[in-house]
Design an enzyme around this catalytic site. Structure first.
Site, PDB file in Angstrom:
ATOM      1  NE  ARG A 143      -7.757   6.845   2.346  1.00 14.31           N
ATOM      2  CZ  ARG A 143      -6.430   6.581   1.692  1.00 14.31           C
ATOM      3  NH1 ARG A 143      -6.566   6.436   0.443  1.00 14.31           N
ATOM      4  NH2 ARG A 143      -5.441   6.413   2.440  1.00 14.31           N
ATOM      5  CG  LEU A 168      -3.990  -6.551   3.441  1.00 16.89           C
ATOM      6  CD1 LEU A 168      -4.412  -7.798   3.815  1.00 16.89           C
ATOM      7  CD2 LEU A 168      -3.370  -6.391   2.210  1.00 16.89           C
ATOM      8  CG  PHE A 217      -0.573   4.927   5.157  1.00 17.54           C
ATOM      9  CD1 PHE A 217      -0.727   6.264   5.512  1.00 17.54           C
ATOM     10  CD2 PHE A 217      -0.690   4.100   6.254  1.00 17.54           C
ATOM     11  CE1 PHE A 217      -0.607   6.873   6.651  1.00 17.54           C
ATOM     12  CE2 PHE A 217      -0.365   4.633   7.448  1.00 17.54           C
ATOM     13  CZ  PHE A 217      -0.463   6.025   7.565  1.00 17.54           C
ATOM     14  CB  ALA A 218       2.424   0.134   3.679  1.00 11.88           C
ATOM     15  CB  ALA A 259      -0.954  -0.303   0.993  1.00 10.10           C
ATOM     16  CG  HIS A 306      -8.427  -4.005   7.850  1.00  7.44           C
ATOM     17  ND1 HIS A 306      -8.655  -2.649   8.153  1.00  7.44           N
ATOM     18  CD2 HIS A 306      -7.655  -3.851   6.773  1.00  7.44           C
ATOM     19  CE1 HIS A 306      -8.109  -1.885   7.428  1.00  7.44           C
ATOM     20  NE2 HIS A 306      -7.419  -2.445   6.605  1.00  7.44           N
ATOM     21  CE  LYS A 352      -7.128   5.328   9.486  1.00 10.38           C
ATOM     22  NZ  LYS A 352      -7.770   5.729   8.343  1.00 10.38           N
ATOM     23  CE1 TYR A 366      -0.967  -9.297   0.416  1.00  3.05           C
ATOM     24  CE2 TYR A 366      -2.889  -9.756   0.738  1.00  3.05           C
ATOM     25  CZ  TYR A 366      -2.166  -8.961   0.184  1.00  3.05           C
ATOM     26  OH  TYR A 366      -2.583  -7.867  -0.612  1.00  3.05           O
ATOM     27  CG  ASP A 381     -10.151   7.231   5.297  1.00  2.00           C
ATOM     28  OD1 ASP A 381      -9.236   6.534   5.659  1.00  2.00           O
ATOM     29  OD2 ASP A 381     -10.022   8.392   4.739  1.00  2.00           O
TER      30      ASP A 381
END
Length: 320
Positions: free
Chosen positions: A162, A71, A11-12, A9, A76, A94, A55, A174
């Site tokens: 999102r 993910l 963000f990761a 991701a 999740h 989250k 995974y 979100d």
């Protein structure tokens, strides 16, 4: 603690991967992605990174102690449980679930494994929230009367994850998690009732929510939107003072973290944290807790309470 990440991701790559790399007592050692090209951005700051093509392969890696799960929302619970069953500690983005009762599966897997599992609710690790809680619960602003929260940004791209209903998208899942959880964390209180919830939808996901709640001793109001100009703030309004967090959720990125304390004697105090990275603090706190050194600051039971409030809001305002 040796960390692996499930999925490449963005963000990761830009936030949590570098935070794991920078955190004391932590090392990013593995990434799972079916597209090796997506691993490049991670390898730039973690050159010894092992890249797994699935995974399951990462969860089978004996040299991974903990897994970070960024993910899509609807995956999740499934992958948090699988990671715990594979013997890995779990830090999951989250919202960790889309309904409160789904978190019970993760709690049960956590308890059965004896491992640490938590939602990546990083804001509680930032010193501004501990300071706000101490001031409020210490009576600095007198009797709390009202909590006001705003968290908005503008993301009209329907292709963005999102904005996709099939993956658990929407503004409340979100960022509503922050608007609700921040109030619960600082006050230590729970909502008695949702008194108003206007929720607007586009393409099957919520894009605007105006929420009012009764917390018994005080009232609560929030605006959460993914179709408005970026803004964020939390205000705790007492009968003798006001505590305002001017950049509570994206501290150090959207703006500098500040706590403004206004008292009835016309004095104002401003505290600032210009160099704090709450993602790094979160990883370090997680590592200490997993090693048995201290209690973790945001247990799954707390996350379940926030999701319960979320469920109450959707029940009042409708799910589209």
């Amino acid at each position: 603690m040796r960390w692996g990440i499930l999925g490449a991701a963005n963000f990761a790559m830009t936030q949590m991967g570098p935070a794991i790399h920078a955190a004391k007592g932590a090392e990013l050692v593995a990434l799972a992605t079916s597209d090796p090209a997506k691993a490049t951005g991670f390898s730039d700051f973690a050159p010894g990174l092992r890249v797994h093509d699935s995974y399951d392969a990462l969860l089978a890696d004996p040299d991974v102690d903990a897994v970070y799960v960024p993910l899509p929302n609807h995956l999740h619970v499934e992958w948090s449980v699988k990671a715990l069953q594979a013997g890995k500690h779990v830090l999951c983005e989250k919202p960790i679930a889309l309904h409160a009762d789904e978190i019970d599966r993760v709690i049960a897997a956590r308890d059965a494994s004896g491992l640490l599992a938590a939602e990546a609710f990083m804001i509680v690790h930032h010193p501004q929230f501990a300071r706000a809680r101490d001031l409020l619960q210490g009576g600095t602003i007198g009797q709390l009367r009202h909590v006001e929260v705003v968290f908005t940004y503008n993301n009209p791209d329907r292709a963005n994850i999102r904005n996709r209903p099939e993956t658990g998208g929407g503004g409340l899942p979100d960022i509503g998690v922050y608007a609700f959880g921040a109030a619960r964390f600082v006050t230590g209180a729970e909502p008695v009732a949702i008194t108003h919830a206007r929720i607007d939808y586009e393409n099957g996901v919520d894009v605007f929510a105006q929420v009012a709640a009764d917390f018994g001793d005080f009232t609560y109001g929030a605006v959460v939107s993914t179709r408005m100009q970026s803004a964020q703030a939390v205000r705790f309004h007492g009968d003798t003072g006001i505590i305002t967090l001017t950049c509570p959720f994206n501290a150090g990125w959207a703006d500098q973290a500040e706590l403004v304390l206004d008292l009835g004697d016309n004095t104002r105090t401003v505290e600032r944290w210009p160099a704090v990275n709450h993602y790094v603090l979160q990883v370090e706190a997680f590592g200490r807790a997993a090693a048995g050194g201290e209690a973790y600051g945001c247990l799954l039971e707390f996350s379940r309470g926030t999701q319960t409030m979320m469920d109450m809001v959707f029940a009042k305002g409708g799910r589209g």
